[in-house]
Each structure stands twice: as C-alpha cells, then as structure tokens.
Scaffold this motif. Structure first.
Motif, PDB file in Angstrom:
ATOM      1  N   VAL A   1       0.864  -1.176   0.000  1.00 38.68           N
ATOM      2  CA  VAL A   1       0.000   0.000   0.000  1.00 38.68           C
ATOM      3  C   VAL A   1       0.899   1.223   0.000  1.00 38.68           C
TER       4      VAL A   1
ATOM      5  N   LEU B   1      -2.677   0.570  -4.265  1.00 34.51           N
ATOM      6  CA  LEU B   1      -2.624  -0.791  -3.738  1.00 34.51           C
ATOM      7  C   LEU B   1      -2.144  -1.711  -4.845  1.00 34.51           C
TER       8      LEU B   1
ATOM      9  N   MET C   1      -1.158  -5.952  -5.422  1.00 34.02           N
ATOM     10  CA  MET C   1      -1.087  -7.320  -4.897  1.00 34.02           C
ATOM     11  C   MET C   1      -0.698  -8.260  -6.025  1.00 34.02           C
TER      12      MET C   1
ATOM     13  N   ARG D   1      -8.678 -10.947  -4.900  1.00 34.84           N
ATOM     14  CA  ARG D   1      -8.793  -9.943  -5.964  1.00 34.84           C
ATOM     15  C   ARG D   1     -10.181  -9.305  -5.973  1.00 34.84           C
TER      16      ARG D   1
ATOM     17  N   ALA E   1     -10.334  -6.802  -3.337  1.00 36.22           N
ATOM     18  CA  ALA E   1      -9.559  -5.606  -3.692  1.00 36.22           C
ATOM     19  C   ALA E   1     -10.318  -4.732  -4.690  1.00 36.22           C
ATOM     20  N   GLU E   2     -11.076  -5.349  -5.569  1.00 38.87           N
ATOM     21  CA  GLU E   2     -11.812  -4.595  -6.585  1.00 38.87           C
ATOM     22  C   GLU E   2     -12.953  -3.767  -5.992  1.00 38.87           C
TER      23      GLU E   2
ATOM     24  N   LEU F   1     -12.450  -1.783  -3.607  1.00 46.24           N
ATOM     25  CA  LEU F   1     -11.784  -0.583  -3.114  1.00 46.24           C
ATOM     26  C   LEU F   1     -12.155   0.624  -3.972  1.00 46.24           C
TER      27      LEU F   1
ATOM     28  N   LEU G   1      -6.005  -2.268   4.834  1.00 44.03           N
ATOM     29  CA  LEU G   1      -5.716  -3.671   4.587  1.00 44.03           C
ATOM     30  C   LEU G   1      -6.669  -4.566   5.361  1.00 44.03           C
TER      31      LEU G   1
END
Length: 255
Positions: free
Chosen positions: A32, A198, A200, A233, A236-237, A239, A255
């Motif tokens: 991050v 971010l 990953m 994933r 995360a999407e 976000l 996180l």
C-alpha cells in the motif's frame, strides 16, 4: 495477514509511506502506498494544468509502489513517450525513499481537451510506450521493461506488463485527488494533492517473485485453494479511489 516494515518517504510525514504485506493463506503479497506532502510538493512545484498534475501524480504513486520493491540501493524509473498531448512523463524512486516527477505537454492541446471535458488519461497519453528501468549504479547493468500504450491509462499498462512479461497475476490501482486541508492556526485552508495505491500479486513457490520482500517459507504450499487468489482480488476490486487517498483511513485499517 503480515505487515512488514514501512518505507518512509520524503521528510517522514505521517502518511508519506509504503507498507508491504502478505496474506497468510492466499499466497498474495503486495504494498500500500500513501503520498501526502511528498506528492503535493512535486505537483505544486510544477503548477501544471490539473489533468496533467493528476496524471503525473498517478505516475509518481505507481513509481513509489514499484520502486519500493528494490532490494538494493538503486533507482527505479518510470517513463512514458507518446504522441498524445502529454508526450512525456518521468518519475523516479531512489532508495531508500526519494521521489521526483516531471511532465512535458502541449498546453493548448490539454486546454482543448479540458474544454471538451475529454481530458482523460487515455486521451492525454495517446499512443506510445511506457518503460520501467532499474538502475543499480554505474558499474551494474540496467534492466528495462517496455510495454505499449495505446490509449490506455497507467494502471492498464502496468497490469499488461506484469501479465505478459512477468507472468504474475497482479492487481494494482492508483488514485490521485485534491484534498482540502484546514489551517492548524485557524487561518485559511488549502487544497493539497494526495495519492494512494494498492498492489497485490499472486505468488507461489514455483512462480518466482516480483521483487517484493516476501518470506517464501511463510507462503502456503501448492495445495492451496486456487480460488483464494480470486477471492482476494474480488475484495480488492471493491476498493474505491477515495479510500486510497483518505487521510483519515490508516493503511493498516485499509488492509
């Protein structure tokens, strides 16, 4: 989830930092990045039109996120050369935490896009390429990766690079916005630039590493559920850009 030691940028402002992490079960590792005073100083110094400043801020955030993976003293350089109104972007990260950025552009063409409300990264960049260079010093060989830009933004170009050249499943997103900051002494506040990101990657023992400082012995074995990465994933999407730049949302909380 494990968090590693932060990389502090610039003059050690509380939110100018990069925080590496890795998940316990899914085998995902990443970083991050939060840029406050550092990116505001870079963009305010140049006084570019707002769309150009935002684009350069994205390049600086992406450079910080990728450059923080260096395991040696050196410089990571991100550069675009295109036929668009913003025909050159250059940002570099020098370990342990120095950032710079510069843009070259056609002011009239940028103004025309602003007038037409079409000043998107894709339109500003046009067609060309993005190069990512690792410079280890005068006596060491440089490494460079190049990815085409075809009316794509920097997120898309970096994603293409990792997918095609590094062959690692990667999720990354950077965001830039102006944030209103009040005066501590009761005077007038000011609009200041902020950036966040971010990144990953789906790592495995056989799949190699992307330069992220990661403990391979702590990664799960090959019997992990292949859906673990998809689950990470998908999370995360969800976000939002505003979460990446929100000064009230600590990166650990994010996180």
């Amino acid at each position: 989830m494990k968090e590693a030691e932060k990389t502090v940028l610039g003059d050690a402002a509380p939110d100018d930092l990069i925080l590496p992490f890795q998940t316990d079960n899914a085998g995902a590792s990443g970083r991050v990045v939060r840029l406050g005073g550092v990116v505001d100083e870079i963009l305010a110094h140049h006084d570019y039109p707002e769309p150009v400043s935002k684009l350069l801020g994205e390049a600086v955030a992406l450079t910080a996120m990728l450059g923080a993976a260096l395991k040696f003293d050196g410089t990571f350089i991100l550069q675009t050369k295109t036929d668009g109104p913003v025909h050159l972007l250059v940002a570099d990260f020098t370990s342990p935490g120095k950032l710079r950025g510069h843009a070259a552009f056609d002011r009239d063409s940028v103004a025309a896009l602003q007038e037409a409300e079409e000043a998107t990264p894709e339109m500003l960049l046009g067609k060309g390429h993005m190069a990512m260079t690792i410079d280890q010093g005068a006596d060491m060989e440089r490494y460079q990766g190049i990815v085409p830009l075809d009316h794509s933004d920097l997120n898309q170009a970096a994603d293409t690079y990792f997918r095609q050249s590094v062959q690692l499943d990667t999720f990354l997103r950077v965001a830039v916005a102006r944030h209103y900051t009040g005066s501590a002494n009761g005077g007038e506040g000011a609009w200041r630039w902020r950036a966040g990101g971010l990144m990953m990657q789906n790592l495995s023992r056989e799949g190699g590493q992307s330069g992220v400082r990661v403990d391979l012995d702590a990664l799960p074995g090959d019997d992990r559920n292949p859906e673990d990465w998809n689950r990470v994933r998908i999370l995360a999407e969800t976000l939002e850009d505003q979460e990446l730049v929100d000064p009230m949302l600590a990166p650990e909380r994010l996180l």
